[in-house]
Write a protein that holds these residues in place. Structure first.
Motif, short mmCIF file in Angstrom:
data_model
loop_
_atom_site.label_atom_id
_atom_site.label_comp_id
_atom_site.label_asym_id
_atom_site.label_seq_id
_atom_site.Cartn_x
_atom_site.Cartn_y
_atom_site.Cartn_z
N TRP A 120 4.25 11.43 -22.89
CA TRP A 120 4.36 11.09 -21.48
C TRP A 120 3.92 9.64 -21.27
N ASP A 121 4.68 8.92 -20.46
CA ASP A 121 4.36 7.55 -20.10
C ASP A 121 3.61 7.56 -18.77
N ASP A 122 2.34 7.17 -18.79
CA ASP A 122 1.56 7.28 -17.55
C ASP A 122 1.81 6.11 -16.60
N GLU A 123 2.65 5.16 -16.99
CA GLU A 123 3.07 4.12 -16.05
C GLU A 123 4.29 4.56 -15.25
N THR A 124 5.28 5.11 -15.95
CA THR A 124 6.52 5.52 -15.29
C THR A 124 6.50 6.99 -14.90
N ASP A 125 5.51 7.75 -15.41
CA ASP A 125 5.41 9.19 -15.19
C ASP A 125 6.62 9.93 -15.74
N GLU A 126 7.19 9.42 -16.82
CA GLU A 126 8.35 10.04 -17.45
C GLU A 126 7.96 10.74 -18.74
N VAL A 127 8.67 11.83 -19.04
CA VAL A 127 8.54 12.47 -20.35
C VAL A 127 9.41 11.68 -21.31
N VAL A 128 8.80 11.05 -22.31
CA VAL A 128 9.56 10.18 -23.21
C VAL A 128 9.97 10.89 -24.49
N ASN A 129 9.36 12.04 -24.78
CA ASN A 129 9.73 12.79 -25.98
C ASN A 129 9.14 14.19 -25.89
N ALA A 130 9.80 15.13 -26.53
CA ALA A 130 9.28 16.49 -26.63
C ALA A 130 9.78 17.09 -27.93
N PHE A 131 9.00 17.98 -28.52
CA PHE A 131 9.36 18.52 -29.82
C PHE A 131 8.86 19.95 -29.94
N ASP A 132 9.64 20.75 -30.62
CA ASP A 132 9.36 22.17 -30.79
C ASP A 132 10.06 22.57 -32.08
N GLN A 133 9.33 22.60 -33.17
CA GLN A 133 9.96 22.64 -34.49
C GLN A 133 9.19 23.52 -35.47
N ASP A 134 9.94 24.28 -36.27
CA ASP A 134 9.37 25.10 -37.33
C ASP A 134 9.73 24.54 -38.70
N GLY A 135 8.79 24.64 -39.61
CA GLY A 135 9.05 24.23 -40.98
C GLY A 135 8.54 25.28 -41.94
N TYR A 136 9.16 25.33 -43.12
CA TYR A 136 8.75 26.29 -44.14
C TYR A 136 8.77 25.61 -45.50
N ASP A 137 7.67 25.70 -46.21
CA ASP A 137 7.53 25.12 -47.55
C ASP A 137 7.96 23.66 -47.59
N GLY A 138 7.52 22.90 -46.61
CA GLY A 138 7.73 21.46 -46.62
C GLY A 138 9.07 21.00 -46.12
N GLU A 139 9.89 21.89 -45.57
CA GLU A 139 11.20 21.50 -45.07
C GLU A 139 11.39 22.03 -43.66
N ASP A 140 12.20 21.31 -42.88
CA ASP A 140 12.55 21.80 -41.55
C ASP A 140 13.30 23.12 -41.67
N PHE A 141 13.03 24.03 -40.72
CA PHE A 141 13.72 25.32 -40.72
C PHE A 141 14.61 25.45 -39.48
N ILE A 142 14.02 25.27 -38.30
CA ILE A 142 14.80 25.36 -37.07
C ILE A 142 14.07 24.58 -36.00
N SER A 143 14.83 24.00 -35.04
CA SER A 143 14.20 23.21 -33.99
C SER A 143 14.98 23.32 -32.70
N PHE A 144 14.28 23.03 -31.61
CA PHE A 144 14.91 23.05 -30.30
C PHE A 144 15.29 21.63 -29.91
N ASP A 145 16.57 21.41 -29.63
CA ASP A 145 17.07 20.11 -29.21
C ASP A 145 17.05 20.06 -27.69
#
Length: 365
Positions: A120-145
């Protein structure tokens, strides 16, 4: 985006951009990893650890004094989340077993992790990034775009899960709401709690270190805060890119940071030494510069008579102590991801920013 093992997860890694703040939660389950808990939950604000739970201590605790302010509004906060994590560690343990079945695995070491959070940018009050991600044994498994509001996966084994979760529109609506609203609301609260600590700026001490006269020369900066910084060699007023190897920013045990950059001296003429300098630049414009001078180099090599050169110290021991000044082990996401995790509706009443969580594979198998 790859996951990798970071052997020294230290107590704080502040986010450094002056007005960008982040809230992240890491949930890690480990199977057959020696001397590491089966389950760990770590909360971070601006990469500073704010809360911790593991299956050995079986308690969720604050890691910053200012996080105790949450009990002013919610006296049962830590007890409630202790109970929830007691249940989560069983869920995550089951997730690994289900994944092993899906992937036709038997024994061995396995790691399953979920990361969720927002910036979150507290100057513009905008969400600049969000992430929700699962990994298994060192590799990405599934994520929400978040941009497409769909689940994505780089591996064929997760395709059935992706299709099932993409058909649950209500869940995806909640996922978007959590990442863009609930997470940010809690981030704002935590930033306000810890503002005096999170917004501080500390300049480092800068040293020149060298193993032997033929080794690369290391410029080492330690004790700076936050971690949005750069360290580089320059000749006269021009930054050098050749014969230079830059290291990663690493956390210190006290919440500050360290980094180093090596310079190959093999082609350097004696008369040119004074033209070189190592420059540390902190976000916001503050700088520390150290000119290249043989008298300032710290080393641990011995002279022919068995002694140390004038002014020498055991530089490598110093560096080793700094690098090992951390605690624990965590699976870390090397790049900023777009996230992943499916949740059950029964566990989506987010009250701390980490609530949107249920068994990934129990809901998808």
């Amino acid at each position: 985006m790859q996951l990798f093992l970071a052997l020294c997860f230290l107590l704080g890694i502040p986010s450094g951009a002056p007005d960008i703040h982040s809230l992240k939660y890491f949930f890690t389950a480990a199977s057959n990893v020696p001397n590491f808990p089966e389950f760990v939950n770590v909360g971070l604000v601006d990469e500073v650890e704010i809360s911790h739970y593991d299956s050995n201590t079986r308690r969720k605790v604050p890691k910053q004094d200012w996080m105790n302010k949450v009990t002013e509004e919610d006296p049962e906060y830590w007890e409630r989340y202790t109970e929830r994590n007691l249940g989560r560690q069983q869920t995550f343990k089951a997730n690994i077993e289900i994944l092993k079945q899906h992937l036709n695995q038997t024994g061995g070491v396995h790691i399953y992790q979920w990361m969720v959070g927002c910036e979150w940018d507290d100057e513009t009050d905008e969400v600049v990034n969000a992430f929700d991600q699962d990994g298994y044994d060192g590799e990405d498994f599934i994520s929400f775009d978040l941009k497409t509001e769909t689940w994505i996966t780089p591996v064929p084994q997760a395709v059935p899960t992706k299709h099932k979760w993409n058909s649950n529109k209500a869940e995806m609506d909640y996922r978007k709401h959590y990442l863009t609203t609930e997470c940010v609301d809690w981030l704002k609260k935590y930033v306000e709690f810890g503002r005096s600590s999170l917004m501080r700026k500390d300049l480092p001490s800068v040293s020149l270190l060298q193993k032997t006269p033929s080794s690369p020369l290391t410029c080492h900066a330690t004790g700076f805060y936050p971690d949005r910084a750069d360290l580089f060699w320059k000749k006269d007023e021009e930054e050098l890119h050749e014969d230079v190897v830059k290291g990663e920013i690493l956390p210190n045990h006290d919440g500050s940071f360290q980094m180093s950059v090596d310079l190959d001296l093999s082609g350097l003429k004696d008369e040119d030494w004074g033209r070189y300098s190592c420059v540390f630049h902190l976000a916001g414009g503050q700088e520390v510069s150290k000119r290249l001078d043989k008298r300032d180099i710290r080393t641990n090599w011995k002279t022919n008579d068995g002694g140390l050169p004038t002014g020498a110290v055991v530089g490598i021991a110093v560096v080793a102590a700094l690098v090992l000044a951390g605690v624990g082990l965590i699976i870390w996401f090397k790049n900023r991801p777009q996230g992943s995790r499916g949740t059950s509706k029964s566990d989506t009443s987010s009250s701390s920013g980490e609530e949107a969580m249920q068994s990934m594979l129990k809901t998808s198998s």
